[in-house]
Write a protein that holds these residues in place. Structure first.
Motif, PDB file in Angstrom:
ATOM      1  N   GLN A 153       0.812  -1.215   0.000  1.00  0.00           N
ATOM      2  CA  GLN A 153       0.000   0.000   0.000  1.00  0.00           C
ATOM      3  C   GLN A 153       0.849   1.270   0.000  1.00  0.00           C
ATOM      4  O   GLN A 153       0.331   2.362  -0.238  1.00  0.00           O
ATOM      5  CB  GLN A 153      -0.906   0.017   1.238  1.00  0.00           C
ATOM      6  CG  GLN A 153      -1.922  -1.123   1.289  1.00  0.00           C
ATOM      7  CD  GLN A 153      -3.076  -0.926   0.325  1.00  0.00           C
ATOM      8  OE1 GLN A 153      -3.404   0.191  -0.026  1.00  0.00           O
ATOM      9  NE2 GLN A 153      -3.687  -2.021  -0.097  1.00  0.00           N
ATOM     10  N   ASP A 154       2.144   1.137   0.269  1.00  0.00           N
ATOM     11  CA  ASP A 154       3.036   2.294   0.383  1.00  0.00           C
ATOM     12  C   ASP A 154       3.451   2.780  -1.007  1.00  0.00           C
ATOM     13  O   ASP A 154       4.127   2.052  -1.732  1.00  0.00           O
ATOM     14  CB  ASP A 154       4.268   1.907   1.200  1.00  0.00           C
ATOM     15  CG  ASP A 154       5.176   3.099   1.469  1.00  0.00           C
ATOM     16  OD1 ASP A 154       4.868   4.225   1.009  1.00  0.00           O
ATOM     17  OD2 ASP A 154       6.200   2.909   2.146  1.00  0.00           O
ATOM     18  N   PRO A 155       3.101   4.010  -1.388  1.00  0.00           N
ATOM     19  CA  PRO A 155       3.489   4.500  -2.722  1.00  0.00           C
ATOM     20  C   PRO A 155       4.994   4.732  -2.859  1.00  0.00           C
ATOM     21  O   PRO A 155       5.515   4.780  -3.973  1.00  0.00           O
ATOM     22  CB  PRO A 155       2.713   5.818  -2.852  1.00  0.00           C
ATOM     23  CG  PRO A 155       2.450   6.246  -1.448  1.00  0.00           C
ATOM     24  CD  PRO A 155       2.295   4.986  -0.647  1.00  0.00           C
ATOM     25  N   ASP A 156       5.691   4.891  -1.738  1.00  0.00           N
ATOM     26  CA  ASP A 156       7.136   5.132  -1.770  1.00  0.00           C
ATOM     27  C   ASP A 156       7.945   3.871  -1.481  1.00  0.00           C
ATOM     28  O   ASP A 156       9.113   3.955  -1.102  1.00  0.00           O
ATOM     29  CB  ASP A 156       7.497   6.207  -0.733  1.00  0.00           C
ATOM     30  CG  ASP A 156       6.818   7.539  -1.019  1.00  0.00           C
ATOM     31  OD1 ASP A 156       6.700   7.899  -2.214  1.00  0.00           O
ATOM     32  OD2 ASP A 156       6.392   8.209  -0.051  1.00  0.00           O
ATOM     33  N   ARG A 157       7.303   2.722  -1.633  1.00  0.00           N
ATOM     34  CA  ARG A 157       8.007   1.478  -1.325  1.00  0.00           C
ATOM     35  C   ARG A 157       9.157   1.247  -2.294  1.00  0.00           C
ATOM     36  O   ARG A 157       9.139   1.703  -3.442  1.00  0.00           O
ATOM     37  CB  ARG A 157       7.049   0.291  -1.383  1.00  0.00           C
ATOM     38  CG  ARG A 157       6.474   0.026  -2.770  1.00  0.00           C
ATOM     39  CD  ARG A 157       5.542  -1.168  -2.740  1.00  0.00           C
ATOM     40  NE  ARG A 157       5.001  -1.493  -4.047  1.00  0.00           N
ATOM     41  CZ  ARG A 157       3.882  -0.987  -4.547  1.00  0.00           C
ATOM     42  NH1 ARG A 157       3.193  -0.113  -3.829  1.00  0.00           N
ATOM     43  NH2 ARG A 157       3.450  -1.337  -5.744  1.00  0.00           N
ATOM     44  N   GLY A 158      10.132   0.529  -1.832  1.00  0.00           N
ATOM     45  CA  GLY A 158      11.242   0.156  -2.679  1.00  0.00           C
ATOM     46  C   GLY A 158      10.891  -1.029  -3.556  1.00  0.00           C
ATOM     47  O   GLY A 158       9.776  -1.557  -3.497  1.00  0.00           O
ATOM     48  N   PRO A 159      11.837  -1.488  -4.365  1.00  0.00           N
ATOM     49  CA  PRO A 159      11.549  -2.605  -5.281  1.00  0.00           C
ATOM     50  C   PRO A 159      11.360  -3.939  -4.570  1.00  0.00           C
ATOM     51  O   PRO A 159      10.746  -4.851  -5.122  1.00  0.00           O
ATOM     52  CB  PRO A 159      12.784  -2.638  -6.192  1.00  0.00           C
ATOM     53  CG  PRO A 159      13.873  -2.024  -5.370  1.00  0.00           C
ATOM     54  CD  PRO A 159      13.205  -0.975  -4.525  1.00  0.00           C
ATOM     55  N   VAL A 160      11.878  -4.059  -3.342  1.00  0.00           N
ATOM     56  CA  VAL A 160      11.822  -5.327  -2.615  1.00  0.00           C
ATOM     57  C   VAL A 160      11.399  -5.063  -1.172  1.00  0.00           C
ATOM     58  O   VAL A 160      11.838  -4.093  -0.555  1.00  0.00           O
ATOM     59  CB  VAL A 160      13.195  -6.036  -2.626  1.00  0.00           C
ATOM     60  CG1 VAL A 160      13.152  -7.308  -1.791  1.00  0.00           C
ATOM     61  CG2 VAL A 160      13.621  -6.364  -4.045  1.00  0.00           C
ATOM     62  N   MET A 161      10.535  -5.911  -0.640  1.00  0.00           N
ATOM     63  CA  MET A 161      10.133  -5.819   0.752  1.00  0.00           C
ATOM     64  C   MET A 161      11.246  -6.373   1.634  1.00  0.00           C
ATOM     65  O   MET A 161      11.503  -7.579   1.645  1.00  0.00           O
ATOM     66  CB  MET A 161       8.836  -6.600   0.979  1.00  0.00           C
ATOM     67  CG  MET A 161       8.436  -6.743   2.442  1.00  0.00           C
ATOM     68  SD  MET A 161       8.334  -5.165   3.311  1.00  0.00           S
ATOM     69  CE  MET A 161       7.588  -5.686   4.844  1.00  0.00           C
ATOM     70  N   ASP A 162      11.938  -5.482   2.354  1.00  0.00           N
ATOM     71  CA  ASP A 162      13.026  -5.914   3.230  1.00  0.00           C
ATOM     72  C   ASP A 162      12.935  -5.227   4.592  1.00  0.00           C
ATOM     73  O   ASP A 162      13.938  -4.947   5.230  1.00  0.00           O
ATOM     74  CB  ASP A 162      14.384  -5.629   2.589  1.00  0.00           C
ATOM     75  CG  ASP A 162      14.568  -4.154   2.228  1.00  0.00           C
ATOM     76  OD1 ASP A 162      13.627  -3.363   2.447  1.00  0.00           O
ATOM     77  OD2 ASP A 162      15.657  -3.802   1.748  1.00  0.00           O
TER      78      ASP A 162
END
Length: 246
Positions: A153-162
């Motif tokens: 849901q985060d628009p500023d998320r990075g390419p990978v969930m870490d």
């Protein structure tokens, strides 16, 4: 599984079996408790029912949470590509390739519950250890799922969930699931002949790591930008401190 076949036919999606996976274990647990109560005598009913109700509560809490999570996640989605690929390979339909193996897996993995609810006097401390391991697994599952949902849901998320638990294991939900079933096994194994069902949690762990879980998902994830680097520093299954980059 028969009812699941009808549901899959009506919805046009084989992947509904994933939502039914958790409730399938609840059905087995309820039937096991009913049979246990029917065959138990008055003298043994106290101890037997304690373990039976604990196992039923453990499986039910896990199954309802998992079904709710998968149901919400898959609502409005199309067919799972894994099932499309599976059904496209060779002869055989949904019953032989999906429903029958899933039904047999539910029966086999739930053997610690089926045996545990009818066992007599047991080891109390082993039951406590099992409950603690089950609770740890449930935390990993639920927290990991919530963290992943928040990431999406985060628009500023990075390419990978870490972030969060995903910093220490690439699959905290699968690791948690394994802990849940090892915990259930220990509760069932707290009385004889429960220890004989040890192949059940081993089979569940195999499913989660190698068969339909982490390894299968990794094939797709490795094609995403940034994931190979994430995989190089993060444990695949057991939570470990991330490796330092060279």
């Amino acid at each position: 599984m028969g009812l699941t076949a009808e549901l899959a036919q009506r919805t046009g999606r084989v992947s509904v079996v994933d939502t039914i996976w958790g409730p399938g274990f609840i059905v087995v647990s309820v039937v096991s408790v009913l049979v246990s109560n029917a065959i138990s005598d008055v003298e043994a009913v106290g101890d037997r029912n304690d373990r039976a109700w604990i196992l039923l509560a453990m499986v039910s809490f896990w199954g309802v949470r998992l079904a709710s999570h998968i149901g919400k996640r898959s609502h409005g989605a199309g067919e799972d590509p894994r099932y499309e690929e599976l059904l496209a390979r060779g002869p055989g339909g949904i019953v032989r390739k999906v429903l029958l193996p899933q039904g047999l897996a539910i029966w086999f993995v739930s053997l610690p519950v089926q045996v545990g609810v009818v066992a007599r006097d047991g080891v109390g401390w082993l039951m406590v250890v099992g409950l603690a391991l089950w609770a740890t697994g449930l935390v990993f599952e639920s927290v990991g799922d919530r963290q992943l949902a928040a990431y999406k849901q985060d628009p500023d998320r990075g390419p990978v969930m870490d972030r969060g638990l995903w910093r220490y294991t690439r699959h905290p939900n699968y690791f948690g699931d394994a802990c849940v079933w090892w915990g259930i096994y220990l509760v069932g194994a707290s009385a004889w002949p429960g220890p004989l069902t040890i192949l059940s949690p081993i089979a569940m762990t195999y499913f989660l790591v190698f068969a339909t879980g982490a390894r299968l998902l990794e094939r797709t994830m490795m094609q995403r930008p940034g994931y190979p680097e994430y995989a190089a520093r993060t444990s695949m299954f057991f939570p470990l401190p991330p490796k330092r980059s060279s």
